[in-house]
Scaffold this active site. Structure first.
Site: not given
Ligand code: 9MR
Length: 397
Positions: A193, A234, A271, A303, A305
């Site tokens: 990101e 990513n 997402h 990722e 969903d």
């Molecule tokens: O699923 C993850 C969540 O448990 C954390 O609190 C969060 C913190 O920003 O990160 C989430 O995973 C992220 C991933 O690492 C990167 N892309 C977005 C995902 C969803 O926020």
């Protein structure tokens, strides 16, 4: 004599044209698409392990996702949460994980704030548990993520590093972590990101301390630590064709590849929310994959969903299933794509519930681990792809 004069005049024309247009390969700026030769190139996703198929193909309708994916040499994976209610404690969670998926990624425990919670030591315990489990169960492991603006420990955020110090800290971390799982973690999300939706660089400690070249520094360090690992950029919202963000990431990766930076793939996080219409159409997704594939890159969905605005209804579950269908069918049919990972197993554990209040239930299994219409859609896509490849083989393609 005439012939010699003719050859001389051709030479003069060639030299003049070269001087006027510049030496090929020495032009500055973006290389035009048609002259770009990627330094790396994906191995096409095409295989079919026929010996694994049952005599009666109608039996496939009962097969778990991972068995269907294995026939296609494809990875269907999930993020694994390491909590008291999930891995490794919940028997049901681990049972569904083992049955349905042939690839995993740690949802949180391979991020800086777990691995370097303390400045003075590395904590590999939870990550090791996931990697050991994956190996025991024949699953591919993606590593996530080496450099990101989020989930960094507070000791790190509190520093005021010079460029040189920050490069040293980033390189040391990446080389230690990639080196720790060398040969075992096959793919890494090296940079996560780094671009905003408007196409500009996102603010982060690395961007601030190091400047624009932090991205290539990170990729080169990861490659040095494990030259066989596939390295990914990513990000989210990359599925939307020709958006400012997609264009910016495309330009960035193309420039880095032209410089020989070791980047092998791009992760489309995927997402989506039904409140924004869910995933784009299959045609749009395919065109987006194509764009990056032409750079020689793998494209994976890392990722997935699809969140549902409350309340969940049968109609919304069908719409959600359609989004999953668009993604999986586009991915499975594309030669540059060899993996789709969902961001969690069941609706009982999802980041959506606490970071997107008002929406819920984005995954393939409900909170009680019952398969949802989205699960059936994914299974149908896998079976359709097996049938498509069988037919192509029969036709000698
Ligand atoms: O699923 C993850 C969540 O448990 C954390 O609190 C969060 C913190 O920003 O990160 C989430 O995973 C992220 C991933 O690492 C990167 N892309 C977005 C995902 C969803 O926020």
């Amino acid at each position: 004599m005439l012939r010699r004069r003719f050859l001389w005049s051709i030479l003069v024309v060639v030299i003049t044209v070269t001087l006027l247009t510049g030496m090929p390969g020495c032009r500055s700026g973006n290389l035009p698409d048609e002259s770009f030769t990627p330094p790396y190139s994906y191995v096409p996703n095409t295989g079919l392990q026929k010996d694994k198929l049952p005599e009666d193909l109608s039996e496939l309708a009962e097969w778990p996702l991972r068995d269907l994916a294995d026939v296609l040499n494809f990875h269907v994976g999930t993020a694994v949460a390491y909590t008291a209610q999930t891995f490794p404690n919940s028997e049901q969670y681990v049972e569904v994980l083992t049955r349905e998926f042939n690839a995993v990624v740690a949802e949180n425990v391979m991020k800086w704030d777990t691995i370097r919670r303390s400045e003075s030591s590395y904590n590999f315990g939870p990550g090791d548990a996931i990697v050991n489990f994956a190996e025991e169960n024949g699953m591919m492991v993606r590593g996530h993520t080496l450099a990101w603006h989020s989930q960094n420990p507070s000791w790190l955020m509190g520093k005021n590093y010079s460029r040189e110090e920050a490069i040293q800290v980033l390189e040391d971390y990446i080389k230690t972590v990639v080196g720790h799982w060398k040969g075992r973690i096959k793919e890494w999300d090296v940079v996560n990101e780094a671009i905003d939706d408007n196409g500009k660089r996102r603010d982060s400690i690395w961007q601030r301390w190091i400047g624009d070249d932090w991205i290539e520094i990170a990729f080169r360090a990861a490659h040095e630590a494990d030259p066989d690992a596939l390295l990914f950029y990513n990000d989210y919202n990359l599925e939307f064709l020709n958006s400012a963000k997609q264009n910016a990431v495309y330009d960035l990766l193309k420039k880095l590849l032209a410089k020989g930076v070791p980047i092998h793939g791009v992760g489309f996080q995927g997402h989506f929310g039904l409140e924004y219409g869910g995933a784009p159409s299959k045609a749009t997704i395919k065109a987006s994959i194509d764009r990056f594939a032409k750079l020689g890159l793998y494209v994976q969905f890392t990722e997935i969903d699809v969140r549902i605005p409350k309340d969940v209804t049968p109609q919304k579950l069908q719409e959600q299933a359609n989004s999953y269908r668009n993604i999986f069918s586009a991915a499975l049919e594309h030669p540059a794509c060899n993996a789709v990972l969902v961001w969690g197993i069941h609706d009982g554990h999802t980041w959506v519930d606490y970071l997107f209040p008002g929406t819920t239930a984005p995954l393939l299994f409900d909170a009680e681990f019952n398969p949802k219409p989205a699960y059936d859609a994914v299974r149908e896509c896998l079976i359709a792809e097996i049938e498509r490849r069988l037919k192509a083989e029969e036709n000698g393609q």
